[in-house]
Design a protein around this motif. Structure first.
Motif, PDB file in Angstrom:
ATOM      1  N   ASN C  64       0.835  -1.216   0.000  1.00  0.00           N
ATOM      2  CA  ASN C  64       0.000   0.000   0.000  1.00  0.00           C
ATOM      3  C   ASN C  64       0.865   1.261   0.000  1.00  0.00           C
ATOM      4  OD1 ASN C  64       0.847   0.064   2.628  1.00  0.00           O
ATOM      5  ND2 ASN C  64      -1.142   0.623   3.468  1.00  0.00           N
ATOM      6  N   ASP C  88       1.867   3.139 -10.662  1.00  0.00           N
ATOM      7  CA  ASP C  88       1.637   3.991 -11.820  1.00  0.00           C
ATOM      8  C   ASP C  88       1.540   5.444 -11.353  1.00  0.00           C
ATOM      9  OD1 ASP C  88       0.269   3.553 -14.841  1.00  0.00           O
ATOM     10  OD2 ASP C  88      -0.120   5.472 -13.855  1.00  0.00           O
ATOM     11  N   LYS C  90      -0.296   7.705 -12.223  1.00  0.00           N
ATOM     12  CA  LYS C  90      -1.683   8.180 -12.124  1.00  0.00           C
ATOM     13  C   LYS C  90      -2.310   7.835 -10.784  1.00  0.00           C
ATOM     14  CE  LYS C  90      -3.482   6.277 -15.929  1.00  0.00           C
ATOM     15  NZ  LYS C  90      -2.562   5.805 -16.996  1.00  0.00           N
ATOM     16  N   VAL C  91      -1.709   6.879 -10.068  1.00  0.00           N
ATOM     17  CA  VAL C  91      -2.340   6.409  -8.834  1.00  0.00           C
ATOM     18  C   VAL C  91      -1.993   7.331  -7.670  1.00  0.00           C
ATOM     19  CG1 VAL C  91      -2.415   4.550  -7.146  1.00  0.00           C
ATOM     20  CG2 VAL C  91      -2.394   4.035  -9.585  1.00  0.00           C
ATOM     21  N   ASP C  92      -3.006   7.739  -6.929  1.00  0.00           N
ATOM     22  CA  ASP C  92      -2.788   8.549  -5.740  1.00  0.00           C
ATOM     23  C   ASP C  92      -2.679   7.615  -4.542  1.00  0.00           C
ATOM     24  OD1 ASP C  92      -3.149  10.187  -3.471  1.00  0.00           O
ATOM     25  OD2 ASP C  92      -3.923  11.740  -4.796  1.00  0.00           O
ATOM     26  N   VAL C  94      -3.132   8.049  -1.624  1.00  0.00           N
ATOM     27  CA  VAL C  94      -4.214   8.253  -0.667  1.00  0.00           C
ATOM     28  C   VAL C  94      -5.396   7.350  -1.012  1.00  0.00           C
ATOM     29  CG1 VAL C  94      -5.954   9.943  -0.043  1.00  0.00           C
ATOM     30  CG2 VAL C  94      -3.553  10.541   0.045  1.00  0.00           C
ATOM     31  N   GLN C  95      -5.743   7.288  -2.306  1.00  0.00           N
ATOM     32  CA  GLN C  95      -6.851   6.425  -2.709  1.00  0.00           C
ATOM     33  C   GLN C  95      -6.464   4.955  -2.578  1.00  0.00           C
ATOM     34  OE1 GLN C  95      -7.889   7.818  -6.630  1.00  0.00           O
ATOM     35  NE2 GLN C  95      -9.780   8.692  -5.868  1.00  0.00           N
ATOM     36  N   LEU C  96      -5.198   4.674  -2.906  1.00  0.00           N
ATOM     37  CA  LEU C  96      -4.733   3.295  -2.800  1.00  0.00           C
ATOM     38  C   LEU C  96      -4.885   2.799  -1.368  1.00  0.00           C
ATOM     39  CD1 LEU C  96      -3.157   0.780  -3.782  1.00  0.00           C
ATOM     40  CD2 LEU C  96      -1.076   2.004  -3.136  1.00  0.00           C
ATOM     41  N   ARG C  97      -4.486   3.626  -0.426  1.00  0.00           N
ATOM     42  CA  ARG C  97      -4.491   3.180   0.968  1.00  0.00           C
ATOM     43  C   ARG C  97      -5.897   3.057   1.517  1.00  0.00           C
ATOM     44  NH1 ARG C  97       0.206   7.237   2.439  1.00  0.00           N
ATOM     45  NH2 ARG C  97       1.857   6.239   1.236  1.00  0.00           N
ATOM     46  N   ALA C  98      -6.848   3.760   0.872  1.00  0.00           N
ATOM     47  CA  ALA C  98      -8.233   3.560   1.270  1.00  0.00           C
ATOM     48  C   ALA C  98      -8.684   2.166   0.827  1.00  0.00           C
ATOM     49  CB  ALA C  98      -9.116   4.623   0.638  1.00  0.00           C
ATOM     50  N   LYS C  99      -8.084   1.668  -0.243  1.00  0.00           N
ATOM     51  CA  LYS C  99      -8.462   0.360  -0.765  1.00  0.00           C
ATOM     52  C   LYS C  99      -7.682  -0.754  -0.061  1.00  0.00           C
ATOM     53  CE  LYS C  99      -9.268  -1.541  -5.379  1.00  0.00           C
ATOM     54  NZ  LYS C  99      -9.294  -1.146  -6.798  1.00  0.00           N
TER      55      LYS C  99
END
Lengths: 490, 449, 265
Positions: C64, C88, C90-92, C94-99
């Motif tokens: 993450n 990538d 494009k990946v933030d 912050v959003q990744l860690r929410a997932k």
């Protein structure tokens, strides 16, 4: 005999004692080092210690006590008629001391003979002119009683100094002999020396306590003296500050409220500058900055803390003040009359406090465990969300402590306000007006030839007392908060 | 492995919640907003640091710009020969100095004419530029009659307004005609500069001189107060280093955990935060009122500053002692050394670089301190000359650099401000040197255990 | 050792949730993770085991992008979640860690109330439109973490005042509250006593129904108890990966065998 020589003589006695003690120890053991309880140098040190320490103690006590004795003796020689209207016995005694010192210097420089200086029937005007020619500061024509008192002062002092030298040297020799008598092979010299050294260490550590006692006593006695001649309620609740230096200050109004107002107003402006800038700088340095930025920006900011306050004072008076006037003065907005103002001093003081706030906050933010940050980042928080919602709430007590320490700094700061804030005591809300502070008034009341008996000078001690109590209170609270905070994460 | 038991709520069971697929590549609005907030927050941080550095730069710029002129002075250099006849003639005059002045102006005129300049000037203008010259010239020739008839180089200090004009402090726009300087005089100054009669030279007097009266800003120098500061620092060093080290050794190595130790600790941490002016009050009341030590003496200033810097030095010394690992102590104690020997033979030498660094920084702090010195009478105008000897250096009235700067800043004449800024440069050079020494010490001897 | 139900068949049929290929991690000049390839199945528990310093925690943190917070750390290779490369540009994160949520070794509740601890994630990610929704999320997360009955009457008390086991379950509830798809657990029981550990293990087993769980553990027993698949790391290399049963009963690599029989580590 001058103190310097006396000092050297004691040291010489101690040194001789050291050599003798060492030799005696060795001979008592028949040259067998291993038969001694301690190393030979400890026997020497024991003798030296016993020679020097009591002698120096006596010297210090004598030096402190002698002026009291001489003063009280001489004071009796001055008739009440000599004490002029508006003067006091202390002032006349100071005059006597000055005259005595003048005579002493004149004799030393050869402008007077010893007989002439101690001749009680000497012509006064002749003495005065000779003193003046010898380059001695004599305020006015010396009167007969003052001359006699001065001569008596001189002779008492020199007799005292003579006896002092004798007594101190005798004590030193006696101590050395005592130490030498003890010196035998089985004597536990090291333990004795170490006990003595330990006493010295304790003494050194106790100086902190003595300093505090000294501060408290010098403030308390003079403040009490002030409140005897000026009502305390008028001081604490008076809304006007108008000292009158003429006469005995009978018409002075010495209310502390306008000074406190100026102090707190300027401190408030300073904190309003320093806390946001310092805090944001600390957050950036602790959470965002790469180690390269950190290792350059942090020391650069800390330069601001190492600059003497007189530099900031000059900066306020000559750079910031005129700059503010050009914007807010009559040619600009028109609400600022002169360069010295609350804003000038507050801004500059704020700059001075930036590194203070930032390095304290930096330490405190770094003390928040990394686990807190990880927990927050792991949930997908951004850095700023983590700082605002996790780190700052966790660090809040520590930061409050840091701000209180900064406030105490601001309240006690002197040179910036002396030069940048102005001299007029005022109760006003306009930050572009000149106001003054407790510290600035302490300086102005106590510099120059202040007469310590008058309320306008003594009030400085009451101001100092107030300042001491306020800053001490702030410090104790702040240190308590910071310590509690540290314990939480230790 | 098909024989494994399967419970009703297996992960593969259709009853489990099915999430809609959200691509990581698509940044949603909220995230975009949060990232913007993040960038703003970071910008505040950078802004705060830049503001701090900006103030530092402005401070450095004003110090250098305003202070450098104090190190130069403007002189009028005229080669001037006076014949025996002229001397005799002048001595016969009723206004003797006036006659000398006339000769001087004549010589100056010739010099200017030779260089092809033709600016009209009179004696009043000369007086505005260099003051009364006649007296100086007469004095010189009266005491050196053998120089009569030979060309003599005279170096006369230009007035502070001319100095200001050369330094850019006074400009043609800002000048107002006064008895000190008139607009037309600036033409003369320009012409004289062209003719290399007016020159700017290094002002040694500022470095070596003593404070002057309020009416003579040009002659003021900081030398005497540097000496005052020096003697004060000697006192501070001689007292605070041994006392500070002794106190720290006691607290760090020997002190038992009891109320007395706590009391000392509390006192030290509080004294470190007591305003410096309170130490001034202490010095005034205890050393001067009570002990009758001489007023304005560097000795007293040194005592006050010692008390003030002791807490700082104790705190840093304790940190260096603490940094020496306990294994060193154990090793010494293990071979039969006493605790005192272990401390003085092993711990203290290892901690010494750190202690020295802390002490130098403490001294630097003391060197810049002003307020307490004002209270014990070490104000600038006391520094009228150098002390007569080593002992006198401690006891004779003197000032210190920061107090001298304050005195200049508090004077009404603008010309003193330049001196104050110049004084700050001198002070900062000392502070910088001390800090650099401390940094070098730290770098050179720093040990990581 | 093998009482736990196993679902290799069921899980192996589905597409993998996380797929890592040739992952390299460097700390400055140190090559901490070398050529790791792994497929992690959805809705199952995968355990990473190995001796201290073998890189298992480091690899977990790459999943993450927690390593982003360390300046000197670099990651190469590809890590895909649901087919999307998480490194990538494009990946933030912050959003990744929410997932992809995370639970740490030491329980690290924020110095806030229990309620605020759980509500922190939903608040920053804007998951609740109003107070009632937030209350729902908090209570259901606490229920899923098996903590609800113990704390429902003292939600406003500070989270730091609970026992270690409760704190760790609070941290799990906090992670669940942002409804992640993957939960990474970095030795979640190493600071807990056996009873608290048993509770957490039970909880992990329940969570498996809805989340993909990756757990790093020191204890081989724990790996055997809670996981369906196990990966053995040694000196930054993924030595062996397979069904937990296989790894513990029939390891292919000599090193794995030495480790699980206690010959080193």
């Amino acid at each position: 005999m001058s103190l310097f020589w006396l000092f050297l003589i004691i040291l010489a006695i101690a040194l001789v004692g050291y050599v003798l003690g060492r030799a005696r120890a060795l001979s008592s053991a028949g040259g067998e080092r291993s038969a001694l309880h301690s190393l030979p140098s400890y026997y020497g040190a024991n003798v030296a210690m016993k020679a020097a320490v009591p002698a120096f103690l006596l010297l210090v006590i004598w030096l402190l006590a002698q002026p009291f004795y001489v003063n009280s003796e001489v004071s009796g020689l001055i008739p009440d008629t000599e004490i002029a209207e508006g003067s006091s016995r202390d002032l006349v005694l100071a005059e006597v001391r000055r005259a005595a010192r003048g005579l002493e210097n004149a004799v030393r420089s050869g402008a007077m003979t010893e007989e002439f200086a101690s001749n009680a029937r000497a012509d006064i005007s002749d003495v005065t002119t000779r003193l003046k020619e010898a380059g001695q500061i004599v305020t006015s024509e010396i009167s007969q009683p003052i001359l006699i008192a001065a001569q008596r002062y001189r002779s008492l002092s020199s007799i005292g100094n003579f006896y002092m030298s004798i007594a101190v040297i005798l004590i030193a020799i006696g101590g050395a002999l005592w130490g030498l008598r003890e010196t035998k092979a089985e004597f536990r010299a090291r333990n004795t020396v170490e006990l003595g050294m330990r006493a010295i260490l304790v003494g050194a550590a106790s100086i902190a306590i003595l300093t505090t006692i000294g501060i408290v006593l010098s403030l308390v006695f003079n403040t009490a003296e002030f409140f005897r001649i000026y009502p305390a309620s008028d001081f604490f609740f008076g809304l006007t500050w108008a000292p009158s230096f003429s006469g005995r200050g009978g018409t002075s109004e010495l209310g502390i409220i306008p000074l406190l107002w100026g102090t707190f107003y300027i401190s408030f402006v300073a904190l309003a500058v320093a806390v946001p800038i310092g805090l944001f700088a600390a957050i950036y340095l602790a959470e965002y900055a790469s180690s390269r930025v950190r290792s350059t920006a942090k020391p650069l900011l800390e330069i601001l803390a190492g600059i003497p306050t007189i530099v900031y004072g000059l900066f306020a008076l000559l750079t910031v003040g005129p700059l503010l006037v050009s914007v807010f003065g009559d040619n600009g907005i028109g609400i600022m009359k002169a360069g010295t103002s609350v804003m000038t001093a507050g801004l500059v003081m704020g700059v001075m406090l930036i590194p203070f706030v930032s390095s304290l906050s930096d330490d405190i933010i770094n003390a928040v465990p990394q686990a807190m940050r990880d927990g927050s980042y792991g949930l997908g928080a951004t850095k700023s969300e983590t700082v605002k919602q996790v780190i700052l709430p966790a660090a809040l007590p520590g930061i409050v402590g840091a701000v209180l320490l900064a406030a105490s700094r601001a309240i006690g700061e002197t040179m910036i306000v002396v030069l940048g804030a102005g001299a007029a005591a005022r109760l006003s809300l306009n930050p572009f007006e000149a106001m003054t502070t407790v510290t600035a008034k302490i300086v102005s009341q106590l510099t120059g030839d202040a007469d310590f008996a008058s309320p306008v000078a003594l009030v400085a001690f009451a101001l100092g007392m107030t300042l001491f109590v306020v800053t001490l209170g702030l410090n104790i609270v702040a240190l308590y908060i910071v310590r509690k905070y540290r314990e939480q994460y230790d | 492995m098909s024989d494994t038991t399967i419970t009703p709520d297996t992960p593969a069971a259709p009853s489990s919640p099915k999430r809609e697929f959200r691509s990581l590549y698509a940044i949603d609005d909220l995230t975009r907003k949060r990232n913007a907030a993040e960038r703003r927050f970071k910008a505040y941080g950078i802004g705060a640091i830049l503001i701090g550095l900006f103030f530092l730069a402005v401070l450095a710029y004003s110090i250098i710009k305003e202070g450098i002129p104090a190190f130069t002075r403007t002189i009028v250099e005229v080669e001037f020969a006076l014949t025996q006849e002229q001397f005799d003639a002048a001595e016969k005059e009723l206004f003797k100095t006036k006659a000398y002045e006339n000769f001087f102006i004549g010589a100056l005129k010739t010099q200017l004419d030779e260089s092809g300049m033709d600016v009209p000037f009179d004696e009043a203008a000369i007086e505005r530029l260099v003051g009364k010259t006649g007296g100086t010239i007469r004095e010189f020739f009266k005491s050196n009659p053998d120089q009569l008839g030979k060309p003599v180089e005279f170096e006369l200090a230009a007035s502070s307004r001319v100095d200001g004009y050369r330094n850019g402090r006074v400009t043609r726009e800002t000048i107002t005609d006064s008895r000190f300087l008139q607009k037309s005089d600036l033409d003369i100054v320009d012409a004289l500069v062209e003719a290399e009669v007016i020159k700017t030279v290094f002002n040694w007097n500022f470095i070596t001189g003593a404070d002057s009266g309020v009416d003579n800003p040009g002659g003021a120098g900081i030398g005497a107060s540097v000496v005052g500061s020096f003697f004060m620092m000697l006192v501070v060093l001689a007292l605070s280093l041994p006392i500070g080290v002794a106190a720290s050794i006691y607290l760090e190595e020997f002190a038992p955990q009891n109320r007395f130790t706590d009391l000392i600790e509390v006192n030290i941490s509080n004294l470190a935060a007591v305003p410096s002016i309170v130490f001034g009050i202490l010095g005034l009341a205890v050393f001067i009122q009570f002990m009758h030590l001489p007023q304005s003496a560097p000795l007293v200033g040194g005592l006050v500053l010692t008390l003030m810097t002791l807490p700082t030095i104790i705190i840093s010394t304790r940190a260096s002692l603490k940094a020496v690992p306990p294994s060193i102590r154990d090793a010494a104690l293990g071979i039969g050394a006493s605790k005192m020997q272990a401390t003085f033979h092993h711990v203290l030498p290892l901690a010494m670089p750190g202690i020295l660094t802390g002490t130098i920084l403490g001294l630097a702090q003391a060197l810049g301190e002003t307020a307490p010195l004002l209270l014990i009478g070490m104000v600038g105008f006391v520094a009228r000359g150098y002390p007569d000897g080593f002992i006198a250096g401690f006891t004779e009235p003197n000032s210190a650099m920061p107090a001298q700067i304050y005195t200049w800043a508090a004077r009404a004449d603008f010309a003193f401000y330049e001196k104050a800024w110049g004084g700050i440069i001198v002070l900062l050079v000392f502070l910088l040197t001390m800090n650099i020494i401390a940094i070098i010490l730290r770098r050179r001897f720093e040990r990581r255990w | 050792m093998n009482e736990m139900p196993k679902f290799e068949q069921a899980t192996e049929m589905t597409e993998s949730k996380i797929s890592a290929k040739k992952v390299q991690v460097y700390y400055g000049d140190t090559h901490a993770i070398k050529d790791v390839d792994i497929e992690i199945q959805p809705r199952s528990v995968t355990a990473f085991i190995g001796p201290s310093g073998c890189g298992k925690s480091t690899f977990l943190r790459t999943l993450n992008r927690m390593n982003d917070t360390i300046d000197i750390c670099r990651v190469q290779g590809s890590i895909k979640i649901d087919g999307e490369d998480i490194y990538d540009p494009k990946v933030d994160p912050v959003q990744l860690r929410a997932k992809v949520g995370m639970v740490f070794q030491k329980p690290n509740p924020f110095p806030k109330s229990i309620y605020d601890n759980v509500a922190y994630g939903p608040r920053i990610h804007g998951l609740a439109r109003n107070k009632a929704q937030l209350d729902d999320i908090v209570s259901s997360s606490l229920q899923k973490a098996g903590l609800w009955d113990e704390v429902k009457d003292r939600l406003s008390e500070p989270g730091t005042g609970m026992s270690g086991g409760q704190q760790q379950r609070l941290c799990i509830a906090r992670a669940i509250a942002v409804s992640p798809e993957v939960i990474l657990m970095d030795e979640p029981c190493s600071a807990l006593d056996p009873i608290a550990t048993a509770k957490i293990e039970e909880l992990i087993d329940e969570l498996r129904a809805n989340y993909t769980i990756v757990i790093v553990t020191h204890s081989m027993q724990q790996a055997a108890r809670v996981s369906q698949r196990t990966a053995f790391f040694h000196l930054g290399v993924l030595v062996e990966e397979g069904s937990t049963d296989n790894i513990f009963t029939n390891p292919e690599d000599k090193r794995t065998q030495d480790y699980i029989t206690g010959r080193f580590g």
